[in-house]
Motif scaffolding. Structure first.
Motif, PDB file in Angstrom:
ATOM      1  N   SER A 154       0.831  -1.197   0.000  1.00  0.00           N
ATOM      2  CA  SER A 154       0.000   0.000   0.000  1.00  0.00           C
ATOM      3  C   SER A 154       0.868   1.250   0.000  1.00  0.00           C
ATOM      4  O   SER A 154       2.090   1.183   0.124  1.00  0.00           O
ATOM      5  CB  SER A 154      -0.919  -0.005   1.223  1.00  0.00           C
ATOM      6  N   ASN A 155       0.233   2.415  -0.118  1.00  0.00           N
ATOM      7  CA  ASN A 155       0.935   3.694  -0.067  1.00  0.00           C
ATOM      8  C   ASN A 155       0.871   4.234   1.356  1.00  0.00           C
ATOM      9  O   ASN A 155      -0.177   4.186   2.001  1.00  0.00           O
ATOM     10  CB  ASN A 155       0.303   4.690  -1.029  1.00  0.00           C
ATOM     11  N   ALA A 156       1.996   4.743   1.852  1.00  0.00           N
ATOM     12  CA  ALA A 156       2.051   5.228   3.230  1.00  0.00           C
ATOM     13  C   ALA A 156       3.287   6.101   3.412  1.00  0.00           C
ATOM     14  O   ALA A 156       4.102   6.258   2.505  1.00  0.00           O
ATOM     15  CB  ALA A 156       2.094   4.046   4.217  1.00  0.00           C
ATOM     16  N   LYS A 157       3.425   6.662   4.608  1.00  0.00           N
ATOM     17  CA  LYS A 157       4.641   7.398   4.934  1.00  0.00           C
ATOM     18  C   LYS A 157       5.816   6.433   4.920  1.00  0.00           C
ATOM     19  O   LYS A 157       5.720   5.291   5.365  1.00  0.00           O
ATOM     20  CB  LYS A 157       4.525   8.056   6.304  1.00  0.00           C
ATOM     21  N   PHE A 158       6.943   6.918   4.459  1.00  0.00           N
ATOM     22  CA  PHE A 158       8.119   6.074   4.268  1.00  0.00           C
ATOM     23  C   PHE A 158       8.527   5.315   5.529  1.00  0.00           C
ATOM     24  O   PHE A 158       8.889   4.135   5.467  1.00  0.00           O
ATOM     25  CB  PHE A 158       9.286   6.927   3.768  1.00  0.00           C
ATOM     26  N   ASN A 159       8.469   5.963   6.697  1.00  0.00           N
ATOM     27  CA  ASN A 159       8.983   5.291   7.896  1.00  0.00           C
ATOM     28  C   ASN A 159       8.092   4.136   8.351  1.00  0.00           C
ATOM     29  O   ASN A 159       8.485   3.355   9.212  1.00  0.00           O
ATOM     30  CB  ASN A 159       9.228   6.276   9.040  1.00  0.00           C
ATOM     31  N   MET A 334      -2.708  13.682   2.197  1.00  0.00           N
ATOM     32  CA  MET A 334      -3.034  12.557   1.330  1.00  0.00           C
ATOM     33  C   MET A 334      -3.558  11.425   2.196  1.00  0.00           C
ATOM     34  O   MET A 334      -2.953  11.089   3.222  1.00  0.00           O
ATOM     35  CB  MET A 334      -1.797  12.108   0.532  1.00  0.00           C
ATOM     36  N   ASP A 335      -4.686  10.866   1.804  1.00  0.00           N
ATOM     37  CA  ASP A 335      -5.334   9.813   2.585  1.00  0.00           C
ATOM     38  C   ASP A 335      -5.557  10.246   4.030  1.00  0.00           C
ATOM     39  O   ASP A 335      -5.434   9.444   4.966  1.00  0.00           O
ATOM     40  CB  ASP A 335      -4.508   8.522   2.555  1.00  0.00           C
ATOM     41  N   GLY A 336      -5.866  11.524   4.216  1.00  0.00           N
ATOM     42  CA  GLY A 336      -6.184  12.029   5.547  1.00  0.00           C
ATOM     43  C   GLY A 336      -4.990  12.337   6.418  1.00  0.00           C
ATOM     44  O   GLY A 336      -5.146  12.698   7.589  1.00  0.00           O
ATOM     45  N   GLU A 337      -3.756  12.186   5.877  1.00  0.00           N
ATOM     46  CA  GLU A 337      -2.552  12.435   6.657  1.00  0.00           C
ATOM     47  C   GLU A 337      -1.752  13.578   6.059  1.00  0.00           C
ATOM     48  O   GLU A 337      -1.720  13.759   4.839  1.00  0.00           O
ATOM     49  CB  GLU A 337      -1.659  11.188   6.690  1.00  0.00           C
ATOM     50  N   SER A 338      -1.087  14.329   6.922  1.00  0.00           N
ATOM     51  CA  SER A 338      -0.147  15.336   6.460  1.00  0.00           C
ATOM     52  C   SER A 338       1.145  14.616   6.096  1.00  0.00           C
ATOM     53  O   SER A 338       1.747  13.939   6.931  1.00  0.00           O
ATOM     54  CB  SER A 338       0.115  16.381   7.552  1.00  0.00           C
ATOM     55  N   VAL A 339       1.580  14.763   4.843  1.00  0.00           N
ATOM     56  CA  VAL A 339       2.739  14.025   4.359  1.00  0.00           C
ATOM     57  C   VAL A 339       3.652  14.954   3.560  1.00  0.00           C
ATOM     58  O   VAL A 339       3.279  16.073   3.202  1.00  0.00           O
ATOM     59  CB  VAL A 339       2.321  12.834   3.462  1.00  0.00           C
TER      60      VAL A 339
END
Length: 386
Positions: A154-159, A334-339
């Motif tokens: 899936s797509n997500a923050k790198f960490n 993106m997707d409800g998160e600050s990225v």
């Protein structure tokens, strides 16, 4: 907007290693590389000092350290079909600083700092590219993930890659969005950074005064952690705990996490300068202490050869490293998160972030110097409008 990290550039002086590309790249990892992560490379740096000025006893300590290093990362175990090809003898090291703290479960740790270190095929140029922990990327499917394998793919923050699948998934994620083959890994945590800095007798950092509206203070910056220590603006001597505290801060500057990455890069420079200072070079006890403390502080992959690294790093200095940050499109939701937005089109990033894709091409093809000549605005500490 595109943000870039600090630039510390001088005439590169990493000598070619007789042992081939592997030794040269291990050298880069050992000599330059973040705050917690990059400091792991200090093992090779100290070993090189030992080889040139510390005498046989220190060199023997370095060889013993090489044999005793903890080596939990087997990159050869990652399925080859999932990894990019190696195009030349220039190799790349991923330096990772985890936010694991003593007393907390390693399963809860994330990659708080990641820098991709690149040394060219000739061993004459070294570069570090910081990867923002909040960079929004695709994390590959990985059934062997130690935590939450169902989240992968899936797509997500790198960490999140480190949190879900540790080093293997982090390597696969970096290789996935860069196309760059990772050859070595160095990891260090909070306690490790403190050990390394204290073994050197401290470092000097040029403290940046806070400029964010809620924290503005032209005289320095106050930590938002722990005892809220105050760091006076300008060159300031710091011990390990203080250095760690300072490079963890981010809310006090308008650049946020980009300021923190810049400070991490400055700490790398300061550690290298301190390790190569006259006091360290002439003190057998400090050299021995640094080597032993560093060996306790880091984990490396199974192929990392510290002794070869030492030979390759004899002439490397802090000004020989060029630092930058992954070209990006600034922050957004993106997707409800600050990225931090890497691209709005993850399948075709070249459409809106060609600077990043051409940087990865340059690293793969070992033409980073030419890329920097074409993109000088992306090598420096300030934000630049696109």
């Amino acid at each position: 907007m595109t943000y870039s990290g600090s630039n510390y550039r001088g005439s590169a002086s990493v000598p070619p290693a007789g042992g081939g590309g592997g030794a040269r790249v291990a050298a880069a990892a050992a000599g330059g590389p973040t705050r917690r992560g990059l400091i792991g490379s200090g093992i090779g740096l100290v070993a090189s000092i030992a080889a040139t000025g510390g005498g046989f006893a220190i060199w023997s300590t370095a060889r013993t350290t090489d044999a005793d290093l903890e080596r939990p990362f087997d990159l050869e175990a990652i399925p080859e079909d999932d990894r990019p090809d190696r195009l030349n003898e220039a190799l790349n090291i991923l330096v990772i600083g985890s936010d694991h703290r003593e007393g907390n479960s390693e399963e809860d740790a994330r990659s708080d700092t990641v820098i991709l270190m690149h040394v060219n095929e000739d061993g004459t140029e070294a570069y570090g590219v910081s990867i923002p922990r909040d960079l929004y990327v695709h994390i590959p499917e990985y059934a062997a993930a130690s935590n939450y394998p169902e989240y992968t793919g899936s797509n997500a923050k790198f960490n999140a890659a480190y949190h879900w699948g540790g080093i293997p998934l982090t390597v696969l994620t970096v290789e996935g969005f860069t196309g760059v083959r990772i050859d070595h890994v160095v990891e260090i945590d909070f306690a490790g950074l403190v050990q390394v800095v204290d073994a050197l007798g401290g470092v000097t950092l040029d403290i940046e005064p806070a400029d964010a509206p809620d924290y503005y203070d032209e005289t320095g910056v106050t930590s938002i952690h722990g005892d809220h220590r105050f760091f006076p603006a300008g060159p300031t001597e710091l011990d390990g705990e203080a250095a760690l505290d300072y490079v963890r801060q981010r809310y006090q500057w308008n650049r946020g996490d980009f300021a923190r990455m810049q400070h991490q890069q400055q700490l790398i420079k300061a550690i290298m300068d301190s390790a190569l200072s006259a006091g360290v070079l002439t003190s057998r006890s400090r050299l021995t202490s640094f080597i032993e403390s560093t060996s306790d502080a880091v984990k490396v992959d199974t192929e990392f050869n510290v002794v070869s690294t030492a030979i390759s790093l004899m002439d490397l200095r802090s000004d020989d490293l060029v630092f930058m940050t992954t070209p990006n499109l600034g922050t957004d939701t993106m997707d409800g998160e600050s990225v931090v937005v890497y691209t709005y089109d993850l399948e075709n990033p070249e459409n809106d972030n060609p600077e990043a894709t051409t940087l990865w091409d340059a690293i793969r093809e070992d033409t980073v110097s030419a890329w920097i000549t074409e993109h000088p605005d992306l090598v420096g500490g300030e934000a630049a409008e696109e």
